[in-house]
Write a protein that holds these residues in place. Sequence first.
Motif, PDB file in Angstrom:
ATOM      1  N   TYR A  11      36.279  46.202  40.934  1.00  0.00           N
ATOM      2  CA  TYR A  11      35.932  46.889  42.078  1.00  0.00           C
ATOM      3  C   TYR A  11      37.377  47.541  42.980  1.00  0.00           C
ATOM      4  O   TYR A  11      38.216  47.001  42.980  1.00  0.00           O
ATOM      5  N   ILE A  13      38.944  48.542  46.198  1.00  0.00           N
ATOM      6  CA  ILE A  13      38.899  48.308  47.799  1.00  0.00           C
ATOM      7  C   ILE A  13      40.151  48.924  48.435  1.00  0.00           C
ATOM      8  O   ILE A  13      41.457  48.449  48.164  1.00  0.00           O
ATOM      9  N   LEU A  18      40.094  44.838  42.467  1.00  0.00           N
ATOM     10  CA  LEU A  18      39.661  43.460  42.288  1.00  0.00           C
ATOM     11  C   LEU A  18      39.106  43.395  41.004  1.00  0.00           C
ATOM     12  O   LEU A  18      37.931  43.903  40.817  1.00  0.00           O
ATOM     13  N   VAL A  20      36.977  41.487  38.742  1.00  0.00           N
ATOM     14  CA  VAL A  20      35.852  40.641  38.847  1.00  0.00           C
ATOM     15  C   VAL A  20      35.389  40.094  37.557  1.00  0.00           C
ATOM     16  O   VAL A  20      35.261  38.643  37.322  1.00  0.00           O
ATOM     17  N   SER A  39      30.925  29.565  41.352  1.00  0.00           N
ATOM     18  CA  SER A  39      30.918  29.504  42.823  1.00  0.00           C
ATOM     19  C   SER A  39      30.750  30.764  43.358  1.00  0.00           C
ATOM     20  O   SER A  39      30.727  31.819  42.654  1.00  0.00           O
ATOM     21  N   SER A  40      30.531  30.778  44.644  1.00  0.00           N
ATOM     22  CA  SER A  40      30.273  32.061  45.327  1.00  0.00           C
ATOM     23  C   SER A  40      31.529  33.029  45.072  1.00  0.00           C
ATOM     24  O   SER A  40      32.736  32.658  45.240  1.00  0.00           O
ATOM     25  N   GLY A  41      31.456  34.403  44.768  1.00  0.00           N
ATOM     26  CA  GLY A  41      32.614  35.177  44.688  1.00  0.00           C
ATOM     27  C   GLY A  41      32.844  35.258  43.044  1.00  0.00           C
ATOM     28  O   GLY A  41      33.828  35.995  42.792  1.00  0.00           O
ATOM     29  N   SER A  42      32.256  34.280  42.309  1.00  0.00           N
ATOM     30  CA  SER A  42      32.621  34.384  40.874  1.00  0.00           C
ATOM     31  C   SER A  42      32.369  35.544  39.959  1.00  0.00           C
ATOM     32  O   SER A  42      32.591  35.639  38.901  1.00  0.00           O
ATOM     33  N   LYS A  44      28.897  36.395  39.573  1.00  0.00           N
ATOM     34  CA  LYS A  44      27.674  36.152  38.887  1.00  0.00           C
ATOM     35  C   LYS A  44      26.483  37.598  39.156  1.00  0.00           C
ATOM     36  O   LYS A  44      26.041  38.080  38.317  1.00  0.00           O
ATOM     37  N   SER A  45      26.757  37.800  40.283  1.00  0.00           N
ATOM     38  CA  SER A  45      25.841  38.897  40.759  1.00  0.00           C
ATOM     39  C   SER A  45      26.058  40.224  40.088  1.00  0.00           C
ATOM     40  O   SER A  45      25.197  41.082  39.717  1.00  0.00           O
ATOM     41  N   THR A  46      27.559  40.118  40.024  1.00  0.00           N
ATOM     42  CA  THR A  46      28.073  41.620  39.424  1.00  0.00           C
ATOM     43  C   THR A  46      27.541  41.730  37.813  1.00  0.00           C
ATOM     44  O   THR A  46      27.096  42.558  37.504  1.00  0.00           O
TER      45      THR A  46
END
Length: 233
Positions: A11, A13, A18, A20, A39-42, A44-46
């Motif tokens: 991404y 910014i 970044l 990911v 963990s959060s920000g790792s 997963k959603s991406t």
Amino acid sequence: MISIKDLHKSYSIGNSSLHVLKGINFEVEKGELVAIMGSSGSGKSTLLNILGMLDVADEGDYILDQVPIKNLNETKAAKYRNQFLGFVFQSFNLINYKTALENVSLPLYYQGIKRKERQEIAMDYLDKVGLKEWSTHLPSELSGGQKQRVAIARALASKPKVLLADEPTGALDSTTSYEVMDLIQKINEEGNTILVVTHEEDIAQMCKRIVRLKDGVIIEDKKINQVLATSHV
Ligand code: ADP
Ligand code: MG
């Protein structure tokens, strides 16, 4: 069913970037139930959004049910998305002013299925998730667990090849989470391929395989002995 090779995603910014996903490789066979952990920000959603064709990778190959997902225009991507994929989100994403039945039948409308048949199919799926009696209720009249079951019915009604769930239990208390996982396990036992993003270890243990992401790479990918959700309820 799913094959991804050397997938990268960054991404931007401002004027920095970044990175990911840094070279993700994995295969998913038909009928698997896979937890994607990290963990959060790792990322997963991406990753799930790329698999769900809601986003595109910068580099790498993605093959879904033998179809290479690359350079598709928005119309074609939307067509494959509707045909191949079902989505479940943490926040349910139901339409507030529509009943449970209408929420489940709406995607079928976009597939050109006639009203009566839509309603029959939607009712069958509400029945399947144990909510037949709740068909005329609005989301605001349902508990969190019931809303997620409506969302699962909606995702399944289009008979997707793969069900993608991003933190499906993230907004639910543990008892309700296990009920939702019990439903996901039952749907998987019927042969459906399901990927569940979660950061909760107990939820991941209810899947049949765990893929762990860290700093943009897969650090572990193993089959596990599935814990039955009913053993918790
Ligand atoms: P997870 O789901 O594991 O919590 P995400 O895939 O949502 O992680 O995000 C991974 C990283 O990418 C995070 O640092 C997040 O802030 C960043 N990110 C996600 N989406 C965007 C975006 N659209 N633009 C910029 N950064 C993003
Ligand atoms: Mg996420």
